[in-house]
Design a protein around this motif. Structure first.
Motif, short mmCIF file in Angstrom:
data_model
loop_
_atom_site.label_atom_id
_atom_site.label_comp_id
_atom_site.label_asym_id
_atom_site.label_seq_id
_atom_site.Cartn_x
_atom_site.Cartn_y
_atom_site.Cartn_z
N TRP A 22 0.86 -1.18 0.00
CA TRP A 22 0.00 0.00 0.00
C TRP A 22 0.90 1.24 0.00
O TRP A 22 2.00 1.22 0.53
CB TRP A 22 -0.88 0.02 1.23
CG TRP A 22 -2.01 -0.97 1.22
CD1 TRP A 22 -2.19 -2.03 0.35
CD2 TRP A 22 -3.10 -1.02 2.12
NE1 TRP A 22 -3.34 -2.71 0.68
CE2 TRP A 22 -3.92 -2.10 1.77
CE3 TRP A 22 -3.47 -0.24 3.21
CZ2 TRP A 22 -5.08 -2.42 2.46
CZ3 TRP A 22 -4.63 -0.56 3.90
CH2 TRP A 22 -5.42 -1.64 3.51
N MET A 23 0.42 2.31 -0.59
CA MET A 23 1.18 3.56 -0.70
C MET A 23 0.44 4.67 0.04
O MET A 23 -0.42 5.34 -0.53
CB MET A 23 1.38 3.90 -2.17
CG MET A 23 2.19 2.86 -2.93
SD MET A 23 2.19 3.08 -4.73
CE MET A 23 2.90 4.69 -4.91
N PRO A 24 0.76 4.91 1.32
CA PRO A 24 0.03 5.90 2.11
C PRO A 24 0.49 7.33 1.83
O PRO A 24 1.64 7.57 1.48
CB PRO A 24 0.37 5.50 3.55
CG PRO A 24 1.73 4.92 3.45
CD PRO A 24 1.77 4.21 2.11
N PHE A 25 -0.44 8.29 2.01
CA PHE A 25 -0.11 9.71 1.89
C PHE A 25 -1.20 10.52 2.58
O PHE A 25 -2.32 10.05 2.78
CB PHE A 25 0.04 10.13 0.42
CG PHE A 25 -1.20 9.94 -0.41
CD1 PHE A 25 -2.01 11.02 -0.74
CD2 PHE A 25 -1.56 8.68 -0.89
CE1 PHE A 25 -3.16 10.85 -1.52
CE2 PHE A 25 -2.69 8.51 -1.67
CZ PHE A 25 -3.50 9.60 -1.98
N GLU A 26 -0.85 11.72 2.99
CA GLU A 26 -1.82 12.61 3.63
C GLU A 26 -2.35 13.59 2.60
O GLU A 26 -1.60 14.17 1.82
CB GLU A 26 -1.17 13.38 4.78
CG GLU A 26 -2.15 14.25 5.53
CD GLU A 26 -1.56 14.92 6.76
OE1 GLU A 26 -2.33 15.56 7.49
OE2 GLU A 26 -0.35 14.80 7.00
N HIS A 27 -3.67 13.78 2.59
CA HIS A 27 -4.32 14.73 1.68
C HIS A 27 -5.52 15.35 2.39
O HIS A 27 -6.38 14.63 2.89
CB HIS A 27 -4.76 14.04 0.40
CG HIS A 27 -5.45 14.95 -0.57
ND1 HIS A 27 -4.77 15.90 -1.28
CD2 HIS A 27 -6.75 15.08 -0.90
CE1 HIS A 27 -5.63 16.57 -2.04
NE2 HIS A 27 -6.84 16.09 -1.82
N ASP A 28 -5.55 16.67 2.45
CA ASP A 28 -6.65 17.40 3.09
C ASP A 28 -6.95 16.89 4.50
O ASP A 28 -8.11 16.72 4.88
CB ASP A 28 -7.92 17.33 2.24
CG ASP A 28 -7.85 18.21 1.00
OD1 ASP A 28 -7.02 19.15 0.98
OD2 ASP A 28 -8.62 17.96 0.06
N GLY A 29 -5.91 16.61 5.28
CA GLY A 29 -6.09 16.17 6.66
C GLY A 29 -6.53 14.73 6.81
O GLY A 29 -6.86 14.30 7.91
N LYS A 30 -6.55 13.97 5.71
CA LYS A 30 -6.95 12.56 5.74
C LYS A 30 -5.74 11.69 5.42
O LYS A 30 -4.91 12.05 4.60
CB LYS A 30 -8.04 12.28 4.71
CG LYS A 30 -9.32 13.04 4.96
CD LYS A 30 -10.29 12.80 3.82
CE LYS A 30 -11.55 13.62 4.03
NZ LYS A 30 -12.41 13.58 2.85
#
Length: 177
Positions: free
Chosen positions: A101-109
Protein backbone atom coordinates in the motif's frame (compact mmCIF):
# COMPACT_ATOMS: atom_id res chain seq x y z
CA UNK A 1 15.36 5.96 13.73
CA UNK A 2 18.12 7.93 12.00
CA UNK A 3 19.44 11.22 13.37
CA UNK A 4 21.51 13.30 11.00
CA UNK A 5 24.10 15.94 11.84
CA UNK A 6 26.04 18.35 9.68
CA UNK A 7 25.49 21.58 7.76
CA UNK A 8 23.40 21.48 4.61
CA UNK A 9 26.44 22.22 2.40
CA UNK A 10 28.62 19.64 4.12
CA UNK A 11 28.36 15.86 3.78
CA UNK A 12 25.64 14.41 6.00
CA UNK A 13 26.87 12.01 8.64
CA UNK A 14 24.81 9.42 10.41
CA UNK A 15 25.12 10.15 14.13
CA UNK A 16 22.97 7.34 15.54
CA UNK A 17 20.54 4.53 14.81
CA UNK A 18 17.73 3.37 17.05
CA UNK A 19 15.75 0.18 16.55
CA UNK A 20 11.96 0.52 16.80
CA UNK A 21 10.74 -2.44 18.90
CA UNK A 22 7.65 -4.21 17.56
CA UNK A 23 7.88 -7.51 19.44
CA UNK A 24 5.26 -6.65 22.08
CA UNK A 25 2.69 -5.49 19.51
CA UNK A 26 3.22 -8.55 17.28
CA UNK A 27 3.14 -11.00 20.18
CA UNK A 28 -0.12 -9.35 21.33
CA UNK A 29 -1.50 -10.30 17.89
CA UNK A 30 -0.26 -13.90 18.36
CA UNK A 31 2.42 -13.65 15.67
CA UNK A 32 6.10 -14.63 15.41
CA UNK A 33 7.79 -11.19 15.57
CA UNK A 34 10.87 -12.07 13.51
CA UNK A 35 8.75 -13.28 10.59
CA UNK A 36 5.64 -11.12 10.70
CA UNK A 37 6.24 -7.82 8.87
CA UNK A 38 7.55 -6.80 5.46
CA UNK A 39 7.52 -3.91 2.99
CA UNK A 40 7.12 -1.12 5.56
CA UNK A 41 6.87 2.46 4.24
CA UNK A 42 6.94 5.71 6.19
CA UNK A 43 4.26 8.40 6.14
CA UNK A 44 3.74 11.63 8.09
CA UNK A 45 0.15 12.21 9.20
CA UNK A 46 -0.92 15.22 11.26
CA UNK A 47 2.71 15.82 12.22
CA UNK A 48 3.28 12.26 13.48
CA UNK A 49 5.48 9.59 11.91
CA UNK A 50 3.85 6.26 11.04
CA UNK A 51 5.02 3.12 9.27
CA UNK A 52 2.54 1.10 7.23
CA UNK A 53 3.70 -2.51 6.85
CA UNK A 54 2.39 -5.74 5.44
CA UNK A 55 1.56 -8.07 8.32
CA UNK A 56 1.99 -11.75 7.49
CA UNK A 57 -0.06 -14.16 9.54
CA UNK A 58 2.78 -16.44 10.60
CA UNK A 59 2.14 -18.18 13.91
CA UNK A 60 4.85 -20.85 13.82
CA UNK A 61 8.51 -21.32 12.93
CA UNK A 62 7.62 -24.59 11.15
CA UNK A 63 7.98 -23.93 7.37
CA UNK A 64 5.03 -26.12 6.34
CA UNK A 65 2.75 -24.35 8.84
CA UNK A 66 4.05 -20.90 7.86
CA UNK A 67 3.06 -21.21 4.21
CA UNK A 68 -0.37 -22.64 4.97
CA UNK A 69 -1.41 -19.66 7.10
CA UNK A 70 0.48 -16.85 5.42
CA UNK A 71 -2.26 -14.28 4.80
CA UNK A 72 -1.26 -10.63 4.58
CA UNK A 73 -2.98 -7.56 5.92
CA UNK A 74 -1.90 -4.01 6.82
CA UNK A 75 -0.31 -2.98 10.13
CA UNK A 76 -0.10 0.71 11.10
CA UNK A 77 2.70 1.59 13.50
CA UNK A 78 2.77 4.93 15.33
CA UNK A 79 6.54 5.34 15.60
CA UNK A 80 6.27 7.35 18.82
CA UNK A 81 4.46 4.41 20.46
CA UNK A 82 5.25 1.20 18.50
CA UNK A 83 3.84 -1.09 21.23
CA UNK A 84 0.42 0.15 20.11
CA UNK A 85 0.82 -0.97 16.49
CA UNK A 86 -2.63 -1.56 15.04
CA UNK A 87 -3.83 -4.17 12.59
CA UNK A 88 -6.02 -2.29 10.09
CA UNK A 89 -9.49 -3.75 9.52
CA UNK A 90 -11.36 -2.63 6.43
CA UNK A 91 -14.80 -2.84 4.86
CA UNK A 92 -13.58 -5.34 2.24
CA UNK A 93 -11.89 -8.74 2.17
CA UNK A 94 -8.10 -8.75 1.91
CA UNK A 95 -6.40 -10.59 -0.93
CA UNK A 96 -3.61 -13.13 -0.39
CA UNK A 97 -1.00 -10.64 -1.61
CA UNK A 98 -2.31 -7.67 0.38
CA UNK A 99 0.81 -5.51 0.58
CA UNK A 100 2.66 -2.55 -0.92
CA UNK A 101 0.00 0.00 0.00
CA UNK A 102 1.18 3.56 -0.70
CA UNK A 103 0.03 5.90 2.11
CA UNK A 104 -0.11 9.71 1.89
CA UNK A 105 -1.82 12.61 3.63
CA UNK A 106 -4.32 14.73 1.68
CA UNK A 107 -6.65 17.40 3.09
CA UNK A 108 -6.09 16.17 6.66
CA UNK A 109 -6.95 12.56 5.74
CA UNK A 110 -4.65 9.54 5.73
CA UNK A 111 -5.14 7.88 2.34
CA UNK A 112 -3.46 4.92 0.70
CA UNK A 113 -3.34 3.53 -2.81
CA UNK A 114 -4.29 -0.14 -2.50
CA UNK A 115 -4.22 -1.36 -6.11
CA UNK A 116 -3.50 0.18 -9.51
CA UNK A 117 -5.70 -1.82 -11.82
CA UNK A 118 -8.33 -0.84 -10.98
CA UNK A 119 -6.88 2.17 -9.17
CA UNK A 120 -8.22 1.94 -5.60
CA UNK A 121 -7.72 4.63 -2.95
CA UNK A 122 -8.56 4.00 0.71
CA UNK A 123 -9.01 6.22 3.73
CA UNK A 124 -7.31 4.93 6.89
CA UNK A 125 -8.56 5.94 10.33
CA UNK A 126 -5.55 5.41 12.65
CA UNK A 127 -7.46 6.15 15.85
CA UNK A 128 -9.98 3.36 15.07
CA UNK A 129 -7.66 0.97 13.21
CA UNK A 130 -10.04 0.84 10.23
CA UNK A 131 -10.16 1.79 6.57
CA UNK A 132 -12.76 2.24 3.85
CA UNK A 133 -12.56 2.28 0.09
CA UNK A 134 -13.01 5.85 -1.17
CA UNK A 135 -12.34 5.67 -4.91
CA UNK A 136 -12.17 3.00 -7.60
CA UNK A 137 -11.14 4.08 -11.09
CA UNK A 138 -10.52 1.98 -14.21
CA UNK A 139 -7.73 2.93 -16.61
CA UNK A 140 -5.82 1.46 -19.55
CA UNK A 141 -2.24 1.88 -18.27
CA UNK A 142 -0.48 -1.46 -17.96
CA UNK A 143 -3.25 -3.42 -19.66
CA UNK A 144 -3.41 -6.95 -18.23
CA UNK A 145 -0.02 -6.65 -16.54
CA UNK A 146 0.46 -6.40 -12.78
CA UNK A 147 1.18 -2.94 -11.34
CA UNK A 148 2.61 -2.99 -7.81
CA UNK A 149 3.04 -0.22 -5.25
CA UNK A 150 6.27 1.48 -4.39
CA UNK A 151 7.25 4.48 -2.28
CA UNK A 152 4.45 6.68 -0.95
CA UNK A 153 3.34 9.40 -3.39
CA UNK A 154 4.47 12.98 -2.82
CA UNK A 155 2.59 16.21 -3.64
CA UNK A 156 3.36 17.34 -7.20
CA UNK A 157 0.78 20.08 -7.81
CA UNK A 158 -2.14 21.27 -5.66
CA UNK A 159 -4.34 18.34 -6.77
CA UNK A 160 -1.81 15.81 -8.08
CA UNK A 161 0.62 13.39 -6.48
CA UNK A 162 3.69 11.81 -8.00
CA UNK A 163 4.45 8.16 -7.27
CA UNK A 164 6.44 5.23 -8.56
CA UNK A 165 4.91 1.86 -9.36
CA UNK A 166 6.47 -1.38 -10.50
CA UNK A 167 5.28 -3.11 -13.62
CA UNK A 168 5.55 -6.85 -13.12
CA UNK A 169 6.06 -9.11 -16.12
CA UNK A 170 5.98 -12.85 -15.47
CA UNK A 171 7.79 -13.91 -12.29
CA UNK A 172 9.68 -10.73 -11.42
CA UNK A 173 9.67 -6.98 -11.35
CA UNK A 174 11.07 -5.66 -14.62
CA UNK A 175 10.74 -1.88 -14.54
CA UNK A 176 9.63 1.15 -12.54
CA UNK A 177 7.23 3.77 -13.93
Amino acid sequence: LVKLSGASAAPVRLSSLRRIPLEAALERLGLVPQLATEDAVLVMFRGRAFALASLMEIRSWEPSERRASQRRRPLLIDLTSPDNATEIRCDFKFGYWEKNWMPFEHDGKLLAIRWFSPHIVLQIFPERGTCVEMYRTSHQFGGELELHGGAPPVPFTKNEYLGIVRLRLGGGTRSNH
